[in-house]
Design a protein around this motif. Structure first.
Motif, PDB file in Angstrom:
ATOM      1  N   TRP A  50      58.016  74.618  25.131  1.00  0.00           N
ATOM      2  CA  TRP A  50      56.739  74.333  25.789  1.00  0.00           C
ATOM      3  C   TRP A  50      56.814  73.042  26.601  1.00  0.00           C
ATOM      4  O   TRP A  50      56.280  72.967  27.706  1.00  0.00           O
ATOM      5  CB  TRP A  50      55.623  74.245  24.752  1.00  0.00           C
ATOM      6  CG  TRP A  50      55.086  75.575  24.335  1.00  0.00           C
ATOM      7  CD1 TRP A  50      55.296  76.229  23.159  1.00  0.00           C
ATOM      8  CD2 TRP A  50      54.243  76.437  25.120  1.00  0.00           C
ATOM      9  NE1 TRP A  50      54.649  77.442  23.156  1.00  0.00           N
ATOM     10  CE2 TRP A  50      53.987  77.592  24.342  1.00  0.00           C
ATOM     11  CE3 TRP A  50      53.686  76.355  26.389  1.00  0.00           C
ATOM     12  CZ2 TRP A  50      53.190  78.649  24.796  1.00  0.00           C
ATOM     13  CZ3 TRP A  50      52.880  77.403  26.862  1.00  0.00           C
ATOM     14  CH2 TRP A  50      52.649  78.525  26.066  1.00  0.00           C
ATOM     15  N   ILE A  51      57.496  72.038  26.075  1.00  0.00           N
ATOM     16  CA  ILE A  51      57.590  70.762  26.783  1.00  0.00           C
ATOM     17  C   ILE A  51      58.404  70.917  28.062  1.00  0.00           C
ATOM     18  O   ILE A  51      58.083  70.318  29.104  1.00  0.00           O
ATOM     19  CB  ILE A  51      58.190  69.657  25.872  1.00  0.00           C
ATOM     20  CG1 ILE A  51      58.165  68.293  26.583  1.00  0.00           C
ATOM     21  CG2 ILE A  51      59.605  69.991  25.450  1.00  0.00           C
ATOM     22  CD1 ILE A  51      56.794  67.769  26.868  1.00  0.00           C
ATOM     23  N   ASP A  52      59.449  71.750  28.010  1.00  0.00           N
ATOM     24  CA  ASP A  52      60.259  71.974  29.212  1.00  0.00           C
ATOM     25  C   ASP A  52      59.506  72.819  30.237  1.00  0.00           C
ATOM     26  O   ASP A  52      59.656  72.610  31.449  1.00  0.00           O
ATOM     27  CB  ASP A  52      61.581  72.644  28.848  1.00  0.00           C
ATOM     28  CG  ASP A  52      62.539  71.695  28.134  1.00  0.00           C
ATOM     29  OD1 ASP A  52      62.388  70.474  28.312  1.00  0.00           O
ATOM     30  OD2 ASP A  52      63.418  72.173  27.393  1.00  0.00           O
ATOM     31  N   ALA A  53      58.707  73.765  29.756  1.00  0.00           N
ATOM     32  CA  ALA A  53      57.882  74.566  30.667  1.00  0.00           C
ATOM     33  C   ALA A  53      56.826  73.680  31.337  1.00  0.00           C
ATOM     34  O   ALA A  53      56.576  73.789  32.545  1.00  0.00           O
ATOM     35  CB  ALA A  53      57.208  75.711  29.916  1.00  0.00           C
ATOM     36  N   LEU A  54      56.211  72.796  30.548  1.00  0.00           N
ATOM     37  CA  LEU A  54      55.224  71.855  31.091  1.00  0.00           C
ATOM     38  C   LEU A  54      55.875  70.908  32.079  1.00  0.00           C
ATOM     39  O   LEU A  54      55.308  70.608  33.148  1.00  0.00           O
ATOM     40  CB  LEU A  54      54.571  71.070  29.948  1.00  0.00           C
ATOM     41  CG  LEU A  54      53.592  69.958  30.353  1.00  0.00           C
ATOM     42  CD1 LEU A  54      52.406  70.547  31.110  1.00  0.00           C
ATOM     43  CD2 LEU A  54      53.120  69.192  29.119  1.00  0.00           C
ATOM     44  N   PHE A  55      57.062  70.427  31.739  1.00  0.00           N
ATOM     45  CA  PHE A  55      57.779  69.496  32.615  1.00  0.00           C
ATOM     46  C   PHE A  55      58.105  70.168  33.949  1.00  0.00           C
ATOM     47  O   PHE A  55      57.886  69.588  35.028  1.00  0.00           O
ATOM     48  CB  PHE A  55      59.071  69.044  31.934  1.00  0.00           C
ATOM     49  CG  PHE A  55      59.733  67.868  32.596  1.00  0.00           C
ATOM     50  CD1 PHE A  55      59.582  66.583  32.074  1.00  0.00           C
ATOM     51  CD2 PHE A  55      60.503  68.020  33.742  1.00  0.00           C
ATOM     52  CE1 PHE A  55      60.183  65.492  32.691  1.00  0.00           C
ATOM     53  CE2 PHE A  55      61.110  66.947  34.363  1.00  0.00           C
ATOM     54  CZ  PHE A  55      60.951  65.667  33.830  1.00  0.00           C
ATOM     55  N   THR A  56      58.613  71.407  33.890  1.00  0.00           N
ATOM     56  CA  THR A  56      58.975  72.140  35.102  1.00  0.00           C
ATOM     57  C   THR A  56      57.748  72.430  35.957  1.00  0.00           C
ATOM     58  O   THR A  56      57.784  72.270  37.184  1.00  0.00           O
ATOM     59  CB  THR A  56      59.683  73.458  34.749  1.00  0.00           C
ATOM     60  OG1 THR A  56      60.831  73.189  33.937  1.00  0.00           O
ATOM     61  CG2 THR A  56      60.113  74.201  35.997  1.00  0.00           C
ATOM     62  N   LEU A  66      62.301  66.740  39.653  1.00  0.00           N
ATOM     63  CA  LEU A  66      62.983  66.367  38.421  1.00  0.00           C
ATOM     64  C   LEU A  66      62.998  67.579  37.493  1.00  0.00           C
ATOM     65  O   LEU A  66      61.994  68.282  37.368  1.00  0.00           O
ATOM     66  CB  LEU A  66      62.269  65.198  37.738  1.00  0.00           C
ATOM     67  CG  LEU A  66      62.439  63.816  38.375  1.00  0.00           C
ATOM     68  CD1 LEU A  66      61.531  62.805  37.680  1.00  0.00           C
ATOM     69  CD2 LEU A  66      63.890  63.347  38.298  1.00  0.00           C
ATOM     70  N   ILE A  67      64.124  67.837  36.847  1.00  0.00           N
ATOM     71  CA  ILE A  67      64.223  69.016  35.995  1.00  0.00           C
ATOM     72  C   ILE A  67      64.759  68.651  34.619  1.00  0.00           C
ATOM     73  O   ILE A  67      65.688  67.870  34.494  1.00  0.00           O
ATOM     74  CB  ILE A  67      65.122  70.096  36.628  1.00  0.00           C
ATOM     75  CG1 ILE A  67      66.496  69.525  37.004  1.00  0.00           C
ATOM     76  CG2 ILE A  67      64.450  70.724  37.834  1.00  0.00           C
ATOM     77  CD1 ILE A  67      67.478  70.580  37.476  1.00  0.00           C
ATOM     78  N   ALA A  68      64.119  69.231  33.602  1.00  0.00           N
ATOM     79  CA  ALA A  68      64.580  69.043  32.230  1.00  0.00           C
ATOM     80  C   ALA A  68      65.567  70.128  31.854  1.00  0.00           C
ATOM     81  O   ALA A  68      66.386  69.959  30.953  1.00  0.00           O
ATOM     82  CB  ALA A  68      63.387  69.044  31.273  1.00  0.00           C
ATOM     83  N   ILE A  69      65.480  71.275  32.546  1.00  0.00           N
ATOM     84  CA  ILE A  69      66.395  72.392  32.346  1.00  0.00           C
ATOM     85  C   ILE A  69      66.760  72.966  33.709  1.00  0.00           C
ATOM     86  O   ILE A  69      65.988  72.854  34.666  1.00  0.00           O
ATOM     87  CB  ILE A  69      65.770  73.508  31.469  1.00  0.00           C
ATOM     88  CG1 ILE A  69      64.413  73.937  32.034  1.00  0.00           C
ATOM     89  CG2 ILE A  69      65.636  73.050  30.030  1.00  0.00           C
ATOM     90  CD1 ILE A  69      63.762  75.072  31.284  1.00  0.00           C
ATOM     91  N   ASP A  70      67.933  73.571  33.810  1.00  0.00           N
ATOM     92  CA  ASP A  70      68.381  74.128  35.080  1.00  0.00           C
ATOM     93  C   ASP A  70      67.521  75.338  35.451  1.00  0.00           C
ATOM     94  O   ASP A  70      67.387  76.280  34.679  1.00  0.00           O
ATOM     95  CB  ASP A  70      69.850  74.539  34.989  1.00  0.00           C
ATOM     96  CG  ASP A  70      70.423  74.920  36.337  1.00  0.00           C
ATOM     97  OD1 ASP A  70      70.238  76.076  36.743  1.00  0.00           O
ATOM     98  OD2 ASP A  70      71.032  74.043  36.989  1.00  0.00           O
ATOM     99  N   ASP A 393      68.240  64.936  29.037  1.00  0.00           N
ATOM    100  CA  ASP A 393      68.528  64.380  27.713  1.00  0.00           C
ATOM    101  C   ASP A 393      67.400  63.512  27.176  1.00  0.00           C
ATOM    102  O   ASP A 393      67.532  62.937  26.087  1.00  0.00           O
ATOM    103  CB  ASP A 393      69.826  63.551  27.773  1.00  0.00           C
ATOM    104  CG  ASP A 393      71.034  64.396  28.167  1.00  0.00           C
ATOM    105  OD1 ASP A 393      71.090  65.557  27.731  1.00  0.00           O
ATOM    106  OD2 ASP A 393      71.895  63.896  28.923  1.00  0.00           O
ATOM    107  N   LEU A 394      66.318  63.383  27.923  1.00  0.00           N
ATOM    108  CA  LEU A 394      65.196  62.573  27.449  1.00  0.00           C
ATOM    109  C   LEU A 394      64.522  63.247  26.264  1.00  0.00           C
ATOM    110  O   LEU A 394      64.490  64.476  26.159  1.00  0.00           O
ATOM    111  CB  LEU A 394      64.169  62.368  28.568  1.00  0.00           C
ATOM    112  CG  LEU A 394      64.616  61.554  29.786  1.00  0.00           C
ATOM    113  CD1 LEU A 394      63.507  61.537  30.828  1.00  0.00           C
ATOM    114  CD2 LEU A 394      64.986  60.134  29.387  1.00  0.00           C
ATOM    115  N   GLY A 395      63.954  62.430  25.356  1.00  0.00           N
ATOM    116  CA  GLY A 395      63.212  62.960  24.229  1.00  0.00           C
ATOM    117  C   GLY A 395      61.858  63.481  24.675  1.00  0.00           C
ATOM    118  O   GLY A 395      61.447  63.305  25.823  1.00  0.00           O
ATOM    119  N   THR A 396      61.132  64.113  23.758  1.00  0.00           N
ATOM    120  CA  THR A 396      59.823  64.686  24.078  1.00  0.00           C
ATOM    121  C   THR A 396      58.856  63.615  24.586  1.00  0.00           C
ATOM    122  O   THR A 396      58.152  63.822  25.580  1.00  0.00           O
ATOM    123  CB  THR A 396      59.222  65.382  22.848  1.00  0.00           C
ATOM    124  OG1 THR A 396      60.099  66.422  22.407  1.00  0.00           O
ATOM    125  CG2 THR A 396      57.861  65.975  23.172  1.00  0.00           C
TER     126      THR A 396
END
Length: 438
Positions: A50-56, A66-70, A393-396
């Motif tokens: 959820w955090i990666d979806a929110l970040f994206t 900026l991307i937390a996942i490719d 690599d950043l934390g939540t």
């Protein structure tokens, strides 16, 4: 049910434009987060939290990059399409897209909608608001279509025609909206194409025009002569050229890259976020130069962020006028005192946001250097998308800080402040007394 609908209608009717714009962006981000979490959006075997979806979603709507996942390795064609749509909505602005939909439906544009567009595009008056939105949508379509065609000529050499078309469309949308997303995979961005002149120049062209601002582009189309342009357009064009040239020369002097690479990074650093060289390998001097360019950003009414080129222009002219004890002028025009005050206030508030977010990140992510975290926070605030490689690599907690910084950077510090209702200034004032400054 009717009571609830009427209550909701009255609630939105009584909100300030700044608050409605903020709520609009927040709603789109939330909707994007949910869509990106759907099974149809995620590739088989690739988990998206959820955090990666929110970040994206936030990075896309705030046209950051900026991307937390490719993006390519975690999202399906549907998911990547969602990202592209979020980028388009974020770049044009929620209000501009909303008004465009209303126009397409044949509905009438009311005063409230015009007020929202005025606030979102940073326009001074209400005259020609509907025509302006039409021009914005037409210009966007023309630039992105041209970008797709030119990018296709490059990508079709490596990918199948259908895949090349999809990549080209995504890249064109991302570049014109100054968002550094790519769907090439491997977190390589445009590094494999660092020597491809056509793709480099096409991307730079989309970034530059997307970052100039729609009002400036429209002014150029109408007048076609620098002397006939309004003061705002002149300030934006002169400052943009100066920043591109200065950034190119400084990056070439500090980094072991080609002139094409230095030019590309100088253009991209001002809110686009694409990279043709590994940013993590840059020297401290190079990273600092990019940080300054990211903080300045693009121009008002554009798809980019930062404090804006016009703000820098006013600041420099204000310093010059103070040093020479003259009025603040440029191109035989006097710059109003309220504009000078607004420029200093925006710069101060922006410095506060970047400083606070960097301080918090230093506490949350002590394993990274100060320059890395400053670079990351400035990139988020300027809605740039460049990174030294630490984002995944950043934390939540660290990702939440970056998310909030991106959100503030996209909306602008003044919009965030004016979300709250302010009372009219009182007629009676306190006795004035001097304070020694400097």
């Amino acid at each position: 049910m009717n009571v609830i609908l009427q209550g909701g209608k009255n609630f939105f009717k009584n909100q300030s434009p700044a608050r409605l714009i903020t709520l609009g962006f927040a709603f789109v981000i939330l909707a994007g987060t949910i869509l990106l979490k759907l099974p149809v959006s995620v590739r088989d075997g690739a988990g998206v939290s959820w955090i990666d979806a929110l970040f994206t979603s936030t990075s896309a709507v705030c046209v950051t990059g900026l991307i937390a996942i490719d993006t390519a390795e975690h999202f399906t064609v549907f998911g990547r399409t969602v990202v592209a749509v979020l980028i388009q909505i974020g770049g044009l602005g929620v209000t501009s897209v909303g008004v465009g939909i209303i126009l397409a439906a044949g509905k009438r544009i009311g005063f409230k909608e015009r007020l929202l567009v005025k606030e979102a595009l940073n326009v001074n008056g209400f005259k020609g608001m509907v025509v302006l939105v039409k021009y914005v949508l037409i210009m966007t379509l023309c630039f992105e279509t041209a970008g797709t065609i030119l990018s296709y000529l490059v990508f079709v050499q490596k990918y199948s025609p259908l895949d090349a078309l999809g990549i080209s469309m995504f890249h064109s949308v991302a570049a014109f909206n100054n968002s550094g997303f790519d769907i090439l995979g491997g977190l390589k961005n445009l590094i494999p194409y660092q020597d491809n002149v056509l793709l480099n120049l096409t991307t730079c062209g989309l970034i530059i025009f997307g970052g100039l601002g729609f009002l400036v582009i429209l002014d150029i189309i109408r007048n076609r002569c620098f002397k006939k342009l309004c003061l705002h357009s002149k300030a934006v064009i002169v400052t943009s050229i100066a920043l591109i040239v200065t950034g190119t020369v400084l990056l070439k002097c500090t980094e072991n890259i080609t002139w094409l690479g230095a030019f590309f990074q100088s253009v991209s650093a001002r809110t686009a976020g694409f990279s043709t060289y590994p940013i993590g390998n840059f020297t401290s001097a190079g990273l600092f130069i990019l940080t300054i360019l990211m903080f300045i950003g693009a121009s008002p009414g554009s798809t980019g962020g930062g404090i804006k080129t016009s703000t820098l222009f006013v600041l420099l002219n204000s310093v010059k006028s103070t040093a020479t004890n003259q009025h603040c002028t440029a191109f035989r025009r006097k710059i109003p005192d309220k504009v000078v005050f607004k420029a200093f206030m925006i710069t101060f508030l922006s410095l506060m946001v970047v400083s606070i977010s960097t301080l918090v990140m230093c506490v949350l992510e002590p394993e990274y250097s100060f320059l890395q975290l400053l670079f990351e926070c400035t990139s988020a605030f300027g809605t740039v998308g460049l990174s030294t490689g630490i984002t995944p690599d950043l934390g939540t907690a660290g990702k939440l800080v970056i998310i909030l910084t991106m959100f503030i950077g996209r909306l602008g510090t003044l919009t965030i402040i004016t979300m709250w209702s302010f009372k009219q200034p009182a007629n009676a004032v306190y006795t004035e007394e001097n304070i020694t400054i400097g």
